[in-house]
Write an enzyme that holds these catalytic residues in place. Sequence first.
Site, short mmCIF file in Angstrom:
data_model
loop_
_atom_site.label_atom_id
_atom_site.label_comp_id
_atom_site.label_asym_id
_atom_site.label_seq_id
_atom_site.Cartn_x
_atom_site.Cartn_y
_atom_site.Cartn_z
CG ASP A 54 -2.05 1.14 1.29
OD1 ASP A 54 -2.87 1.03 0.48
OD2 ASP A 54 -2.05 1.84 2.14
CD GLU A 73 -2.13 2.23 -3.58
OE1 GLU A 73 -3.17 2.85 -3.90
OE2 GLU A 73 -1.49 2.43 -2.65
C1 GLC Z 1 -4.29 3.03 -0.73
C2 GLC Z 1 -5.50 2.18 -0.52
C3 GLC Z 1 -6.38 3.07 -0.08
C4 GLC Z 1 -6.24 3.82 0.98
C5 GLC Z 1 -5.01 4.47 1.26
C6 GLC Z 1 -4.28 4.63 2.68
O1 GLC Z 1 -4.30 4.09 -1.92
O2 GLC Z 1 -5.59 1.43 -1.86
O3 GLC Z 1 -7.80 2.29 0.01
O4 GLC Z 1 -7.16 4.51 1.60
O5 GLC Z 1 -3.87 3.70 0.60
O6 GLC Z 1 -4.08 3.52 3.23
#
Ligand code: GLC
Length: 539
Positions: free
Chosen positions: A209, A266
């Site tokens: 994340d 991500e």
């Molecule tokens: C990422 C996740 C999202 C979350 C954010 C903070 O972007 O995909 O859902 O709110 O991180 O952890």
Amino acid sequence: MSTHQHWWRNAVIYQIYPRSFADFSGDGYGDLPGIIERLPYLTQLGVDALWLSPFYLSPMADAGYDVADYTVVDPLFGKTADAHELIARAHDLQLKVIIDLVPNHTSDEHEWFKAAVAAGPGSSERDMYIFRDGKGENGELPPNNWSSVFGSSGWTRLKRPDGTPEQWYLHLFDVKQPDLNWNDERVRAAFDDVLRHWVDAGVDGFRVDVAHGLVKEPGLPDQKVMTELLGTNMGPMWDQDGVHEIYRRWHGVLEPYDGDRALVAEAWVPDLDRLALYVRPDEMQQAFNFDFLTAEWDAATYRAVIRESLAANEAVGAPTTWVLSNHDVMRHASRFGRLDTGDRNGAGPEDPQPDNELGLRRAKAGTLMMLALPGSAYVYQGEELGLPEHTTIPHEFRQDPVWERSGHERVGRDGCRIPMPWTADAPGLGFSPSGKTWLPQPESYRDLAVDQQVDVPGSTWSLYRDALALRKTRALGDGELSWLEGFGGNVVAFSNGDVTVLTNVSGDPVALPEGEILLASTPVDDELPTDATVWLRRN
Ligand code: GLC
């Protein structure tokens, strides 16, 4: 080891958002036993792996992306033993399991943060997070101008129990998600342990994340360009070169283990070349291709993004990935039916409503284009049913912190997180034995329920099943793309192995070339209509 032995290079990975997949307990929230019960559904569909969004102990300020303990399952989702059982049962069915790792921040209810607050300014406990004195005469101004991705300031000032204000802490997301200080060796060591813990439990990978956020520019200088929700992620808090040292370290943590695991970034970064840095041979294995996800419904745009994705990844020897939907963006069956097809933000009842019929037609065409591309692909729960975004949720039901933090300017992401419809004529569309659902389902989900589509000829579900099966038998994931000319500017045309793939992106109908039709997103005969994709076997 030959590249074919790396399962993730060509895998189709199905994202499960646990609170919205299937509820076993009856409380209206999906849970791990609910997922376990539905695992055969995933094998029937034909995916290779699943990625689970967070199921850890959490006060749920951001639906579980605010973690209070990285190794314990939140009671909302079941017991810790259920996670172990889920992994084992998935493996019995030959499904790989990727779990979510949330290293940029913890919950403010994590022991580390509670200890940091209690220990006070200047303590070593505070060094695990990003605490600073405020600016201004009495420290009443935030240390810099950084904002939260969810809206409002990225800093919150602590108060002593007697109400006197003291230091500020950084949270790039919700106020209940304090950012960790990744310059602190204790943080690094703690996450090595979290990785090992779950590898020992049998997982096949981690989706990382906010992988572009862990390291901040030294000195925390003011941001010059403002950023929108998970948007133009440029600035002193994003994509700093220092993050790569962390991923090299994690690579080293996983390497000694037998088997084959994937770290998946991500990372919302400015371009595909910056993204490719995350998947260099000694770092992660995959990164989400958000340039593909955010591309407008336009043939030239798709040709460019596909070409650039393949080139950038080839340069570092990593497989490309493809994705059209996830739990943070408007579902592509609605996105492609809105005026601005590249706008991934959610919509509310007062906003212009997407044309969901057009959106679904394009979504099926886009998905068939995606599933024919070499590399690995991600599918988000419910897209195999053609679910639209829920764009008319009454505001009082909204749960996403974006709604409150943006001062009701942005509706947030609840519309893509609606509980799955399993059975058309059951209460709550079969999501929960009690009929409860933590968010209301739109009426349009009834006809799209799983029991209305599985093995029904012509259904979106059957299209996904057929595409996944053909992708496997034709080895498209391991294949190579060659561009085809001669179909006009509105057609994305390529071949992969012995399959010719044509997507007519909003152009006039084009004559089909010779070849046996293997699959099409809409009925075709000798012409490919607008907003449609066909797979042909070359003669
Ligand atoms: C990422 C996740 C999202 C979350 C954010 C903070 O972007 O995909 O859902 O709110 O991180 O952890």
